[in-house]
Write a protein that holds these residues in place. Sequence first.
Motif, mmCIF file in Angstrom:
data_model
loop_
_atom_site.group_PDB
_atom_site.id
_atom_site.type_symbol
_atom_site.label_atom_id
_atom_site.label_comp_id
_atom_site.label_asym_id
_atom_site.label_seq_id
_atom_site.Cartn_x
_atom_site.Cartn_y
_atom_site.Cartn_z
ATOM 1 N N ALA A 83 0.826 -1.206 0.000
ATOM 2 C CA ALA A 83 0.000 0.000 0.000
ATOM 3 C C ALA A 83 0.863 1.260 0.000
ATOM 4 C CB ALA A 83 -0.927 -0.008 1.212
ATOM 5 N N GLU A 84 2.036 1.188 0.624
ATOM 6 C CA GLU A 84 2.919 2.359 0.693
ATOM 7 C C GLU A 84 3.423 2.794 -0.677
ATOM 8 O OE1 GLU A 84 4.756 -0.506 3.711
ATOM 9 O OE2 GLU A 84 3.052 -0.624 2.324
ATOM 10 N N ASN A 85 3.404 1.877 -1.649
ATOM 11 C CA ASN A 85 3.926 2.193 -2.975
ATOM 12 C C ASN A 85 2.878 2.752 -3.934
ATOM 13 O OD1 ASN A 85 6.575 1.474 -2.473
ATOM 14 N ND2 ASN A 85 6.295 -0.651 -3.117
ATOM 15 N N ALA A 86 1.623 2.732 -3.535
ATOM 16 C CA ALA A 86 0.550 3.107 -4.462
ATOM 17 C C ALA A 86 0.710 4.535 -4.979
ATOM 18 C CB ALA A 86 -0.806 2.931 -3.789
ATOM 19 N N ALA A 87 0.999 5.475 -4.085
ATOM 20 C CA ALA A 87 1.118 6.871 -4.510
ATOM 21 C C ALA A 87 2.261 7.054 -5.494
ATOM 22 C CB ALA A 87 1.302 7.773 -3.291
ATOM 23 N N ALA A 88 3.349 6.325 -5.300
ATOM 24 C CA ALA A 88 4.495 6.447 -6.201
ATOM 25 C C ALA A 88 4.177 5.878 -7.581
ATOM 26 C CB ALA A 88 5.712 5.751 -5.599
ATOM 27 N N VAL A 89 3.399 4.805 -7.629
ATOM 28 C CA VAL A 89 2.981 4.249 -8.923
ATOM 29 C C VAL A 89 2.214 5.304 -9.715
ATOM 30 C CG1 VAL A 89 1.506 2.531 -10.046
ATOM 31 C CG2 VAL A 89 2.942 1.862 -8.108
ATOM 32 N N ILE A 90 1.310 5.992 -9.043
ATOM 33 C CA ILE A 90 0.516 7.037 -9.686
ATOM 34 C C ILE A 90 1.410 8.200 -10.110
ATOM 35 C CG2 ILE A 90 -1.370 8.687 -9.331
ATOM 36 C CD1 ILE A 90 -2.464 6.644 -7.210
ATOM 37 N N ALA A 91 2.348 8.573 -9.249
ATOM 38 C CA ALA A 91 3.233 9.701 -9.544
ATOM 39 C C ALA A 91 4.120 9.424 -10.756
ATOM 40 C CB ALA A 91 4.095 10.021 -8.324
ATOM 41 N N VAL A 92 4.523 8.174 -10.952
ATOM 42 C CA VAL A 92 5.345 7.831 -12.111
ATOM 43 C C VAL A 92 4.576 8.087 -13.405
ATOM 44 C CG1 VAL A 92 6.346 5.872 -13.367
ATOM 45 C CG2 VAL A 92 6.911 6.221 -10.967
ATOM 46 N N VAL A 93 3.306 7.737 -13.426
ATOM 47 C CA VAL A 93 2.488 7.992 -14.626
ATOM 48 C C VAL A 93 2.408 9.494 -14.883
ATOM 49 C CG1 VAL A 93 0.213 7.709 -15.673
ATOM 50 C CG2 VAL A 93 1.164 5.876 -14.253
ATOM 51 N N ALA A 94 2.151 10.269 -13.846
ATOM 52 C CA ALA A 94 2.074 11.722 -14.007
ATOM 53 C C ALA A 94 3.404 12.297 -14.490
ATOM 54 C CB ALA A 94 1.656 12.364 -12.686
ATOM 55 N N ARG A 95 4.502 11.747 -14.001
ATOM 56 C CA ARG A 95 5.824 12.217 -14.426
ATOM 57 C C ARG A 95 6.058 11.922 -15.902
ATOM 58 N NH1 ARG A 95 11.521 10.488 -11.436
ATOM 59 N NH2 ARG A 95 12.896 11.933 -12.580
ATOM 60 N N ALA A 96 5.656 10.751 -16.346
ATOM 61 C CA ALA A 96 5.809 10.396 -17.759
ATOM 62 C C ALA A 96 4.990 11.325 -18.646
ATOM 63 C CB ALA A 96 5.408 8.941 -17.978
ATOM 64 N N VAL A 97 3.765 11.622 -18.226
ATOM 65 C CA VAL A 97 2.911 12.527 -18.997
ATOM 66 C C VAL A 97 3.557 13.909 -19.092
ATOM 67 C CG1 VAL A 97 0.707 13.763 -18.976
ATOM 68 C CG2 VAL A 97 0.776 11.295 -18.560
ATOM 69 N N ALA A 98 4.088 14.403 -17.982
ATOM 70 C CA ALA A 98 4.743 15.707 -17.994
ATOM 71 C C ALA A 98 5.926 15.729 -18.962
ATOM 72 C CB ALA A 98 5.197 16.079 -16.582
ATOM 73 N N LEU A 99 6.699 14.651 -18.999
ATOM 74 C CA LEU A 99 7.832 14.575 -19.922
ATOM 75 C C LEU A 99 7.366 14.551 -21.371
ATOM 76 C CD1 LEU A 99 10.036 12.000 -17.985
ATOM 77 C CD2 LEU A 99 10.541 14.427 -18.323
ATOM 78 N N ALA A 100 6.261 13.836 -21.632
ATOM 79 C CA ALA A 100 5.742 13.776 -22.995
ATOM 80 C C ALA A 100 5.212 15.139 -23.435
ATOM 81 C CB ALA A 100 4.648 12.718 -23.095
ATOM 82 N N ILE A 101 4.491 15.817 -22.566
ATOM 83 C CA ILE A 101 3.945 17.133 -22.902
ATOM 84 C C ILE A 101 5.066 18.138 -23.123
ATOM 85 C CG2 ILE A 101 2.610 19.071 -21.979
ATOM 86 C CD1 ILE A 101 0.722 16.994 -20.728
#
Length: 323
Positions: A83-101
């Motif tokens: 459960a402690e890793n859930a927020a980081a999993v979500i943050a990685v997706v957001a980071r990838a989107v920011a890099l693509a944009i």
Amino acid sequence: MTAPIALTCGDPSGVGPEIAAKARARLGADLDFFWIGDPSHLPQGTSWVQIARPADAARVAADHLPVLRHEFPAAALPGAPAAENAAAVIAVVARAVALAIAGEASAICTAPIHKKALKDGAGFAFPGHTEYLAHLAGVPRVVMMLACDALRVVPATIHIPLAEVPRQLTAELLEETIRITRAGLLRDFGLDEPRLAVAGLNPHAGEGGAMGGEEIALVSPLLERLRAEGFALAGPLPADTMFHPAARARYDAAICMYHDQALIPIKTLDFAGGVNVTLGLPFVRTSPDHGTAYDIAGQGLADPSSLVAALRLAREMARNRAG
């Protein structure tokens, strides 16, 4: 196209880290991509190199996985998400989107997540990757396509009970699905005149109303209106005769009415090589067409074929989009 593809780690307790390492080994120098995640979650023995920015991925040797480090609070126990890793999993997706944009990544490819684990661990409020990506991109409507060499399919309704399909299948929804699909085929697949085949909802496409009236009342009038705009549309067609080789040769993508109508044929034709594509985003996004596979995580059994196909398709789409 010089920017590499961003590959998210997905759920580190699933097969995502394993298939990332295997994909790098299989692709070698053929395709530039980098992995965003915690390198401690990679399988033991993985050859990886930390990079400071995406552009550095091209300078990493072909037998090393370029890693853009993203720290996670907990270790990855195969098959048992923390459960402690859930927020980081979500943050990685957001980071990838920011890099693509920002143009630092030419596309993003997402490894599988487990929606319930993210909801339980971090209150993830979205049904899945697709809806979260649309939220991050600020677009109201996107379309899910499943693609392989032999077939492209788009379900108009997705993860809802079969009994709900007739209620949610509106003319507006179907029109948006067709328009976004056609635009994606033009922009991301490089097709000059996309041909779409539209399935009926009912057996035999309703057989003139004898087996249901949605085709007469909803589907046919919409298709006629779009044909008048220049859309190349066939249908509504009986779904049971749409997917044999001769039929597939007559269209570039099939619009289906519900989840299984679309996914059964493509998974039958190419179970390992199917790719999940999100159309309608301001960036290219692909994903392997499978889940976290907790049951085989950490055993070295995961097949990277779908991820390799997803990375290759992401590169092709990004090149088409770049012109």
